[in-house]
Scaffold this motif. Structure first.
Motif, mmCIF file in Angstrom:
data_model
loop_
_atom_site.group_PDB
_atom_site.id
_atom_site.type_symbol
_atom_site.label_atom_id
_atom_site.label_comp_id
_atom_site.label_asym_id
_atom_site.label_seq_id
_atom_site.Cartn_x
_atom_site.Cartn_y
_atom_site.Cartn_z
ATOM 1 N N ALA A 7 1.578 -24.749 -6.357
ATOM 2 C CA ALA A 7 1.098 -25.149 -5.183
ATOM 3 C C ALA A 7 0.151 -26.193 -5.504
ATOM 4 O O ALA A 7 0.441 -27.649 -4.519
ATOM 5 N N ILE A 10 3.514 -28.978 -4.035
ATOM 6 C CA ILE A 10 3.222 -28.407 -3.115
ATOM 7 C C ILE A 10 2.962 -29.882 -2.500
ATOM 8 O O ILE A 10 3.312 -30.380 -1.489
ATOM 9 N N THR A 14 3.605 -33.267 -0.305
ATOM 10 C CA THR A 14 3.317 -33.365 1.257
ATOM 11 C C THR A 14 2.317 -34.478 1.078
ATOM 12 O O THR A 14 2.304 -35.493 2.063
ATOM 13 N N PHE A 43 7.393 -24.194 0.140
ATOM 14 C CA PHE A 43 7.049 -23.907 0.662
ATOM 15 C C PHE A 43 7.265 -21.960 0.685
ATOM 16 O O PHE A 43 6.939 -21.279 0.497
ATOM 17 N N ALA A 47 6.304 -18.747 -0.216
ATOM 18 C CA ALA A 47 5.730 -17.827 0.560
ATOM 19 C C ALA A 47 6.736 -16.690 0.579
ATOM 20 O O ALA A 47 6.651 -15.152 0.889
#
Length: 113
Positions: A7, A10, A14, A43, A47
């Motif tokens: 996380a 990511i 981003t 991502f 997921a």
């Protein structure tokens, strides 16, 4: 621990991608969009519930339940997105070099500041 690291990766990709995409230079924009595509790929992969050591293809010695296998669809989507992203980056870099050669500026709006 792995979830926090993924996380964070990511989020960093981003944030850096958005910051670079908002810069006035063409090369910064291209690198920013590339980082954003990497963040989206991570991502999608995150997921899909990444499973370490589980095969993506059904084997005869394991029961055919979702708990025993990794989902191959997100892996295939990410691999396809990597190939398409590489090709699009090459095309956009070629266009940016052509624009720089024609206009003499690497600013997005064409003006030198």
């Amino acid at each position: 621990m792995m979830e926090v690291l993924l996380a964070s990766g990511i989020g960093v990709l981003t944030g850096a991608g958005l910051w670079l995409a908002l810069r006035p230079r063409t090369f910064d924009l291209i690198v920013g969009l590339t980082l954003l595509s990497y963040a989206v790929n991570l991502f999608i992969f995150a997921a899909s519930r990444p499973a370490i050591g589980r095969p993506p293809v059904i084997r005869g010695d394991l029961p055919a339940t979702l708990a025993n296998y990794a989902d191959p669809l997100p892996q295939a989507l990410v691999l396809t997105a990597i190939v398409i992203g590489f090709a699009m980056t090459a095309i956009v870099l070629a266009l940016a070099l052509r624009s720089y050669g024609a206009g003499g500026s690497d600013h997005v709006d064409g003006r030198e500041q």
